[in-house]
Design a protein around this motif. Structure first.
Motif, PDB file in Angstrom:
ATOM      1  N   LEU A 346      -4.826  -1.862   1.272  1.00 23.73           N
ATOM      2  CA  LEU A 346      -3.924  -2.955   0.917  1.00 23.73           C
ATOM      3  C   LEU A 346      -2.826  -3.030   1.969  1.00 23.73           C
ATOM      4  CD1 LEU A 346      -3.052  -5.155  -1.108  1.00 23.73           C
ATOM      5  CD2 LEU A 346      -1.665  -3.394  -2.256  1.00 23.73           C
ATOM      6  N   ASP A 347      -2.732  -4.182   2.636  1.00 23.98           N
ATOM      7  CA  ASP A 347      -1.674  -4.440   3.611  1.00 23.98           C
ATOM      8  C   ASP A 347      -0.637  -5.347   2.971  1.00 23.98           C
ATOM      9  OD1 ASP A 347      -2.533  -3.295   6.305  1.00 23.98           O
ATOM     10  OD2 ASP A 347      -4.333  -4.392   5.723  1.00 23.98           O
ATOM     11  N   THR A 356       3.722  -2.371   5.189  1.00 26.99           N
ATOM     12  CA  THR A 356       3.184  -1.155   4.587  1.00 26.99           C
ATOM     13  C   THR A 356       1.675  -1.271   4.429  1.00 26.99           C
ATOM     14  OG1 THR A 356       5.233  -0.759   3.360  1.00 26.99           O
ATOM     15  CG2 THR A 356       3.278   0.392   2.578  1.00 26.99           C
ATOM     16  N   THR A 357       0.991  -0.171   4.712  1.00 24.01           N
ATOM     17  CA  THR A 357      -0.460  -0.093   4.532  1.00 24.01           C
ATOM     18  C   THR A 357      -0.791   1.090   3.631  1.00 24.01           C
ATOM     19  OG1 THR A 357      -0.858  -1.024   6.723  1.00 24.01           O
ATOM     20  CG2 THR A 357      -2.681   0.130   5.692  1.00 24.01           C
ATOM     21  N   PHE A 358      -1.577   0.835   2.608  1.00 26.32           N
ATOM     22  CA  PHE A 358      -2.035   1.892   1.699  1.00 26.32           C
ATOM     23  C   PHE A 358      -3.557   1.913   1.727  1.00 26.32           C
ATOM     24  CE2 PHE A 358      -3.731   3.380  -2.305  1.00 26.32           C
ATOM     25  CZ  PHE A 358      -3.013   4.550  -2.533  1.00 26.32           C
ATOM     26  N   THR A 359      -4.131   3.076   2.005  1.00 28.14           N
ATOM     27  CA  THR A 359      -5.586   3.225   2.075  1.00 28.14           C
ATOM     28  C   THR A 359      -6.039   4.385   1.200  1.00 28.14           C
ATOM     29  OG1 THR A 359      -5.712   2.357   4.335  1.00 28.14           O
ATOM     30  CG2 THR A 359      -7.561   3.689   3.580  1.00 28.14           C
ATOM     31  N   ALA A 360      -7.034   4.134   0.381  1.00 24.87           N
ATOM     32  CA  ALA A 360      -7.717   5.186  -0.367  1.00 24.87           C
ATOM     33  C   ALA A 360      -9.158   5.237   0.122  1.00 24.87           C
ATOM     34  CB  ALA A 360      -7.684   4.896  -1.865  1.00 24.87           C
ATOM     35  N   PHE A 361      -9.700   6.447   0.271  1.00 19.99           N
ATOM     36  CA  PHE A 361     -11.057   6.553   0.802  1.00 19.99           C
ATOM     37  C   PHE A 361     -11.840   7.666   0.123  1.00 19.99           C
ATOM     38  CE2 PHE A 361      -8.319   9.136   3.544  1.00 19.99           C
ATOM     39  CZ  PHE A 361      -9.001  10.345   3.628  1.00 19.99           C
TER      40      PHE A 361
END
Length: 760
Positions: A346-347, A356-361
């Motif tokens: 999510l940018d 802000t950038t949030f990344t789940a992997f």
């Protein structure tokens, strides 16, 4: 009254021609992806705008005016307003000699190449398109200072500012996320890349630990996948070779309102090659969905699936290699890879200064093999022994990053945190092997004897920050710092021994890795840079726990100093970039043999790596493109003792001083769509052993590529190793003799592709 009506009609016509509101979008001509931030301006009026995140622009213009579209790294285009209104999507072509391009790997965010004080190279979409590579080394070896070693069937190892080796000194990323968990390195990791999904590749040479953490010592390679296209596109590609290689690629992409999707993949199969027992197959699939929620929020989801299996071929001894005897004495060895990677990003743009950038992997990976290198003969018999093993892990992780821009001195601050929990397991079972009278390993029998069986709870956590500003107009300073901690919770399911591994225990490693650099803009596309950076490489799971007595190991650290510059010339039809570096390694982990004959890992190594790298591109004529890249480097043992043997001040084995790649491409103006290229790859001589007693003379390869595209159809033929040169991609000497890994013979690849491009 009549005159009044005519005046009103004329006035309306004039106003209509003067106040025309035009809309459109700008995209990359090669990838068909939207280009945000493109400057769109009127030539004859003081007005203009920039494209938004979806590549859209809107401005008022007269029907007789002309708009100019310009963007960093692309050829500026002018088009009449009427024509622009009809096309709706304007495509920009990247410059062949592209110096001031946009990169993302240096700061985990978009920036100009000339503002990054590091050695970084980009493999463009056009290069990927023209090369028609069947393996990644065919494009990565075009980068200065890079030697990606072909081990057959997409298997490989890497040498970037390091000798040819198999240590965890390189970090491989997909869209900025490591494709494997840190701490479970595999030199064959790029098997897990889907080549059909790539848009471009960025290669950082030298330590990148301040942003990416451990393993980014010799360098980091970031594979950037294609985003959804602005218009409907579909592509089908078929190819084959004279050695039984067959491959089919496909891609489908489009954007509908706020949602875009891209699906791509390929299936490759090799059978009946020039070497026995050398078949393989691979299925690679990637799907990506972008949802532009609004101007400030973008949600991206992507998944990659890899299913791969290959026969394993080992090296040849001197007699078989120089006799061009390509018999493979392995008949059952194999490697099998199953990998799944999923990410959700999510940018969010708070305002023009905060992002802000949030990344789940999630990652799931298993490598199963019956490895040829584990087979050991039993003297005086027709028997041998070996093992079947499986190495697997799951990863659950997050990366959060925020960028803040300031009005003061063009300053920007990047800060981030990352964490992943990656439980891993390893199992190896003993097998009995039978050899026949001709020396072939003909068959094997599985036993109930377990050699290794353990589980590791691996936790990686990190915080990092980078600050950059311009104290003077022409100077930009970048400072970065990262803290990493790795926790291992090792559970040995067997009784500890030199073969089954260490006792159950907990270990942790941590490190601060700084970087300080600056760039100096000389103007006219010329500039200089310098940096100091630190890299570190903690012990991998296999080095700590697999099949050895385990002493206390420390992280290896590397101090790197470098300087360089870039210089445009001939009205920017050409440029040269260069870098000079020295990197010193300490506490390097090496496997040494004790007096009792047992090997164990120790921090005994100290090394120096120094060299100069260059890259030059030039278009002397519109139809001719010349590129040359290379490195001259020295790799020295400062301190290395193996038993009673001291190798201090020796050259490191597997370390060619000269590596270069030169290419000339001709695209005649009179035959649009045709291309012809010739490439020369040179690998210099190097020592095959640490004692410096045996020398391999290196090799020279010549490759020829030709292709023709007409409308939606493209066909090509590549001739790799045109002279059918006998060469080894690796050459090593041990107590058992010399071993040569045979390089591919003369190979012709033929292909045809059809691309559908819709309109909007």
């Amino acid at each position: 009254m009549k005159q009044c009506c005519l005046l009103i009609i004329a006035s309306m016509a004039v106003c209509n021609s003067y106040a025309q509101q035009m809309h459109g979008r700008v995209a990359d001509a090669q990838t068909k992806e939207a280009l945000p931030g493109v400057n769109v301006r009127l030539l004859h009026a003081a007005s203009g705008c920039n494209t938004n995140i979806q590549g859209k622009y809107e401005l008022s213009a007269t029907a007789t005016d002309t708009i100019e579209i310009s963007y960093i790294g692309y050829i500026t285009k002018q088009i009449a307003v009427n024509a622009a209104e009809k096309t709706r999507v304007i495509y920009l072509q990247q410059k062949a000699t592209n110096l001031n391009e946009i990169i993302v790997s240096s700061s985990r965010d978009k920036q100009r190449r000339t503002e990054a004080p590091i050695a970084i190279s980009t493999i463009s979409p056009q290069t990927l398109q023209d090369t028609k590579a069947t393996t990644l080394d065919q494009v990565l070896n075009k980068v200065s200072g890079v030697y990606m070693v072909d081990l057959g069937n997409e298997q490989h190892t890497m040498a970037i500012r390091q000798p040819i080796g198999y240590k965890s000194l390189f970090l491989y990323l997909e869209d900025g996320i490591p494709i494997r968990t840190i701490g479970d390195f595999n030199h064959n990791a790029l098997i897990e890349i889907n080549m059909a999904a790539l848009k471009n590749i960025e290669v950082i040479r030298g330590p990148a630990s301040s942003l990416y953490g451990s393993e980014a010592v010799g360098g980091a390679v970031n594979f950037i996948t294609a985003s959804p296209t602005l218009v409907p596109t579909a592509k089908v590609q078929l190819e084959g070779s004279n050695w039984g290689y067959k491959r089919a690629d496909f891609s489908v992409s489009n954007t509908v309102k706020k949602v875009g999707f891209a699906v791509s993949g390929y299936y490759a199969n090799q059978s009946n090659g020039y070497m026995d027992h050398s078949d393989f197959h691979k299925l690679a699939l990637t799907a990506k969905i972008d949802y532009q929620i609004n101007e400030k929020n973008k949600w991206t989801n992507a998944a990659t699936l890899i299913n791969y299996k290959t026969d394993q071929t080992g090296g040849l001894d001197s007699a078989h290699f120089f006799a061009k005897d390509y018999r493979n004495f392995q008949t059952f060895s194999y490697r099998e890879v199953k990998a799944l990677r999923v990410r959700s990003t999510l940018d969010h743009e708070w305002n023009s200064s905060n992002h802000t950038t949030f990344t789940a992997f999630f990652r799931n990976n298993t490598i199963g093999q019956n490895p040829f290198y584990a087979i050991k003969d039993i003297r005086g018999t027709q028997k041998a022994n070996g093992q079947i093993n499986s190495d697997g892990f799951n990863s659950y992780g997050i990366i959060v990053q925020h960028k803040k821009q300031f009005n003061w001195k063009q300053a920007a601050l990047i800060a981030g945190v990352s964490a992943d929990y990656s439980p891993a397991s390893y199992l190896a079972n003993y097998i009995d092997i039978t050899k026949d009278a001709a020396g072939y390993y003909a068959s094997y029998r599985q036993t109930d004897s377990t050699l290794t069986d353990y589980h590791v709870g691996l936790v990686n956590s990190a915080v990092y920050t980078q600050f950059e500003f311009s104290p003077l107009e022409k100077i930009r300073v970048v400072a970065a710092l990262r803290y990493d901690r790795m926790d291992y919770n090792f559970d040995n399911h067997l009784t500890p021994s030199a073969y089954t591994g260490a006792p159950s225990e907990r270990n942790n490693f941590n490190a601060f890795t700084p970087k300080l650099g600056l760039t100096y803009n000389l103007g006219n596309n010329r500039g200089l840079y310098a940096n100091y950076s630190v890299g570190f490489a903690p012990p991998n799971i296999s080095e700590l726990y697999t099949g050895v007595k385990v002493p206390v190991l420390k992280s290896a650290t590397y101090q790197n100093y470098e300087a360089g510059g870039w210089f445009g010339f001939d009205h920017n039809n050409g440029y040269v970039d260069m870098s000079i570096y020295e990197m010193k390694g300490s506490n390097e982990i090496v496997s040494v043999r004790n007096a009792d004959g047992v090997y164990e890992n120790r921090n005994t190594g100290a090394t120096t790596h120094r060299g100069v790298e260059w890259n030059a591109k030039y278009t002397p004529l519109r139809s001719i493109f010349v590129r040359t890249s290379g490195t001259y480097a020295e790799h020295i043992f400062n301190a290395y003792t193996d038993g009673n043997k001291v190798y201090n001040n020796n050259q490191m084995n597997g370390a060619p001083k000269w590596i270069s790649n030169t290419e000339v491409t001709w695209k005649p103006l009179c035959l649009k769509g045709f291309r012809l290229g010739a490439e020369w790859q040179h690998i210099g001589k190097y020592y095959m052993d640490a004692a410096n007693t045996s020398l391999y003379n290196g090799y020279d390869l010549f490759n020829v590529r030709a292709g023709y595209a007409f409308r939606s159809v493209e066909c090509w033929v590549n001739c790799m190793n045109a002279g059918d040169q006998l060469y080894a991609t690796t050459a090593e000497k041990s107590a058992y003799g010399k071993t040569y890994r045979v390089g591919p013979r003369q190979t012709f690849n033929f292909g045809v592709a059809y691309t559908f491009t819709g309109k909007k």
